[in-house]
Scaffold this active site. Structure first.
Site, PDB file in Angstrom:
ATOM      1  N   ASP A 191       0.820  -1.203   0.000  1.00  0.00           N
ATOM      2  CA  ASP A 191       0.000   0.000   0.000  1.00  0.00           C
ATOM      3  C   ASP A 191       0.865   1.270   0.000  1.00  0.00           C
ATOM      4  O   ASP A 191       1.843   1.360   0.743  1.00  0.00           O
ATOM      5  CB  ASP A 191      -0.871  -0.025   1.269  1.00  0.00           C
ATOM      6  CG  ASP A 191      -1.768   1.177   1.388  1.00  0.00           C
ATOM      7  OD1 ASP A 191      -2.562   1.407   0.466  1.00  0.00           O
ATOM      8  OD2 ASP A 191      -1.669   1.900   2.399  1.00  0.00           O
ATOM      9  N   GLU A 221       0.983  -0.484  -5.091  1.00  0.00           N
ATOM     10  CA  GLU A 221      -0.001   0.585  -5.299  1.00  0.00           C
ATOM     11  C   GLU A 221       0.766   1.896  -5.442  1.00  0.00           C
ATOM     12  O   GLU A 221       1.268   2.460  -4.483  1.00  0.00           O
ATOM     13  CB  GLU A 221      -0.966   0.692  -4.117  1.00  0.00           C
ATOM     14  CG  GLU A 221      -2.124   1.626  -4.438  1.00  0.00           C
ATOM     15  CD  GLU A 221      -2.497   2.587  -3.322  1.00  0.00           C
ATOM     16  OE1 GLU A 221      -3.518   3.274  -3.465  1.00  0.00           O
ATOM     17  OE2 GLU A 221      -1.764   2.700  -2.319  1.00  0.00           O
TER      18      GLU A 221
HETATM   19  C1  GLC Z   1      -3.937   3.715  -0.087  1.00  0.00           C
HETATM   20  C2  GLC Z   1      -5.327   3.139  -0.024  1.00  0.00           C
HETATM   21  C3  GLC Z   1      -6.273   4.179   0.491  1.00  0.00           C
HETATM   22  C4  GLC Z   1      -5.812   4.662   1.845  1.00  0.00           C
HETATM   23  C5  GLC Z   1      -4.339   5.086   1.800  1.00  0.00           C
HETATM   24  C6  GLC Z   1      -3.786   5.289   3.182  1.00  0.00           C
HETATM   25  O1  GLC Z   1      -3.821   4.715  -1.008  1.00  0.00           O
HETATM   26  O2  GLC Z   1      -5.717   2.655  -1.278  1.00  0.00           O
HETATM   27  O3  GLC Z   1      -7.579   3.688   0.562  1.00  0.00           O
HETATM   28  O4  GLC Z   1      -6.599   5.727   2.263  1.00  0.00           O
HETATM   29  O5  GLC Z   1      -3.529   4.131   1.175  1.00  0.00           O
HETATM   30  O6  GLC Z   1      -3.444   4.078   3.776  1.00  0.00           O
END
Ligand code: GLC
Length: 618
Positions: A253, A295
């Site tokens: 993430d 991500e």
């Molecule tokens: C990522 C997730 C998102 C979250 C962020 C903070 O971008 O996809 O939903 O708010 O991380 O952890």
């Protein structure tokens, strides 16, 4: 490409570690972490590792279809999800991404992205044993499982944060903690805000500590300090622990944010790449059957470096975020030129660059488009974002799209959009019009649009991932407006509960649920059936001569497939050169006239997957 031996991997790992931390003692601890997790890996998982050693074929197969879902929205518990696996199988899902399910404080959880214990499942959802048992059940059915690993921050209720609050200096060193606002204020000069309206600023005053702590996301998400090797060591331990519960893919993430440096924007710094490469090596050594999904929601040029060089990979799979938001831009503008330009770049990437494709996920759609390219048409970033947001929230005159704004910081003109695929494609508006006795034309258009968007997504190389509920066209859920813990976060508009009763309508011929469900099945089956969809097929942009119609040409050995999509609600005609084609979705056969061309008529949002027939269609 020859693979690295274990000894070479360890050598590279040590080199990178020393380069970053220059700390023998910490490295010795890290090696123990690796050994402990390697020893703990179950024989069944080792067998999977073994089987996947040959190469990335398992996650690069064109027969893979993914779905992402929240356990709490899909039955409520891990045990219930297990019971519903037959539904997922019916959908043809063989890759399942479970949204964050680790322990996280209610009300201060950011949808599970504020983890208070990386080794514990949120009690409401079940236990670690339930997760392992679900993973086993999935593996028996040939479904690969993906889980989030939230590594940039912990919840303020994680044991480390609690110890830090209690004054433990070693624990405070795991975060960015300052006695005064002096350094935080210096950071603020160069670090942009992630959530300017819902969580402004990058630092928070902590009453208990009487100190300032870095919180780039929400004030209850404390940023981890990866300059401290013990943070890296223990977080890799958490990652491997989750891998050993039977996860096949781990979603890293928000990785661009994991290294902070004063005077920079604290995004995509070179050290981030060292850290991700080290995590990849750790997985290769302990659980080589596990793939890392990154991500990286950044502008296009920042994304590809996260694959790393082919011989030294970082992430195995990345979200194809640029194609996703460019696709929605294309729908709103009915102009495929930016999409063509974007796909030209994607098609030219080396083979190790493998994406997860999607239309919607749990997050907003940020308008990270190539504005330099759009500039040539006189399209400016700010007015264009306003247009897109107006279109997708139904504010633009005549728009049938129904979404909501997210982080609408007027001063920045940088709002983003939320909503389910169905609502954004016009189905919500269509249903209301039909109920209002205004006929079904609007609903039919929405259905056609929704199917066209999915067909486009399914024809790209990469793992197509459906957002749970999209297979039956679930609409926005406005009930979060009444929930104080969520009402500030419009992403909840597309995080509604899966409606199992509505899903039953997939058996009733003529319902929108049946049309969408069967439509998606057809796309998935067809994609799996033809080699032209293989990930090692050659893919080119196919120029149709009509700026409303997108084309993609896929070629694998003797198969040449032309996929065409009318991104406009109006009919369009396209001239094709060749002899004969068969639409592998509808079965329709087409033959060129004497001059070697054929005129194809497309209805609004029409699409075709045309296989070239060399000696007549078979
Ligand atoms: C990522 C997730 C998102 C979250 C962020 C903070 O971008 O996809 O939903 O708010 O991380 O952890």
């Amino acid at each position: 490409m020859s693979k690295q031996t274990k000894a070479q991997m360890l050598e590279e790992l040590k080199w990178l570690y020393m380069e970053l931390y220059d700390n023998e003692e910490a490295f010795a601890y890290f090696e123990k972490v690796l050994q402990k997790n390697a020893d703990a890996r179950r024989p069944a998982l080792r067998a999977l590792d073994e089987a996947r050693q040959e190469g990335p074929d398992w996650y690069q197969s064109h027969k893979l279809l993914g779905m992402m879902l929240y356990v709490q929205n899909f039955g409520g518990t891990l045990k219930e999800v297990k019971k519903h696996l037959s539904y997922l199988e019916e959908c043809g899902i063989n890759y399942l991404h479970l949204m964050p399910l680790l322990d996280s404080p209610k009300g201060k959880s950011d949808g599970g992205y504020a983890v208070s214990d990386f080794k514990k499942v949120r009690p409401k959802l079940g236990t670690m044993e339930d997760l392992e048992s679900l993973a086993d059940a999935c593996h028996e059915k040939g479904i690969a499982l993906c889980l989030d690993f939230v590594l940039n921050h912990t919840s303020e209720e994680h044991a480390w944060a609690k110890a830090a609050k209690a004054g433990d200096k070693t624990a405070q060193d795991r975060f960015f903690v300052y006695d005064s606002w002096e350094i935080p204020n210096q950071f603020e000069k160069t670090v942009p805000e992630v959530f300017p309206t819902t969580a402004p600023g990058n630092f928070t005053w902590c009453e208990e500590m009487q100190k300032v702590v870095m919180t780039c996301f929400h004030d209850y998400q404390w940023d981890l300090n990866y300059a401290n090797p013990m943070v890296f060591n223990d977080m890799v331990d958490n990652l491997l622990y989750l891998a050993n519960r039977g996860m096949d893919v781990i979603r890293l993430d928000a990785i661009p944010y994991i290294w902070k440096q004063l005077g920079t924007n604290c995004r995509n710094l070179p050290q981030v790449h060292t850290l991700v490469r080290m995590m990849h090596l750790a997985c290769q050594l302990v659980c080589p059957g596990v793939a890392l999904l990154g991500e990286v929601v950044m502008e296009p040029r920042e994304i590809v470096p996260y694959f790393g060089p082919a011989e030294k990979p970082e992430c195995d799979i990345l979200y194809n975020v640029t194609t996703m938001c460019t696709t929605w831009h294309t729908l709103a503008t009915r102009d495929v030129r930016l999409l063509q330009y974007q796909m030209e770049q994607v098609c030219r990437l080396p083979e190790n660059c493998y994406f997860q494709n999607y239309l919607r996920c749990h997050d907003d759609i940020g308008w990270g488009l190539d504005y330099r390219y759009l500039g040539q048409f006189g399209i400016g970033e700010e007015p264009h974002k306003r247009y897109l947001n107006d279109w997708f929230t139904g504010k633009w005159p005549g728009s049938w799209s129904r979404g909501e704004l997210y982080n609408n910081a007027e001063s920045l003109g940088d709002a983003r959009a939320c909503g389910t695929t169905a609502s954004l494609c016009g189905l919500e508006c269509g249903i209301l019009e039909a109920l209002d006795n205004k006929g079904s034309a609007s609903l039919d258009r929405g259905l056609q649009c929704d199917l066209m968007m999915h067909a486009w997504m399914f024809s790209q190389t990469g793992i197509p991932v459906i957002y749970s509920g999209d297979e039956i066209g679930q609409l926005n859920d406005y009930s979060y407006h009444d929930d104080p813990s969520h009402w500030e976060d419009s992403r909840y508009v597309h995080r509604g509960k899966f409606d199992f009763d509505l899903a039953e309508k997939r058996f009733e011929v003529g319902t929108m649920q049946q049309i969408l469900f069967d439509g998606l099945q057809k796309l998935k089956d067809t994609r799996a059936q033809y080699d032209a969809f293989r990930s090692d097929a050659d893919v080119f942009v196919y120029y149709t001569g009509d700026d409303r119609v997108m084309g993609l040409l896929r070629r694998y050995e003797s198969q040449t497939l032309i996929c065409l999509y009318n991104f406009s609600e109006h009919p369009a005609d396209v001239k094709l050169h060749g002899e004969a084609w068969k639409d592998i979705l509808s079965g329709e056969e087409l033959t060129a006239s004497g001059d070697g061309t054929a005129i194809l008529h497309f209805d609004g949002y029409g699409y075709r997957w045309l296989m070239e027939c060399v000696k007549g269609c078979v």
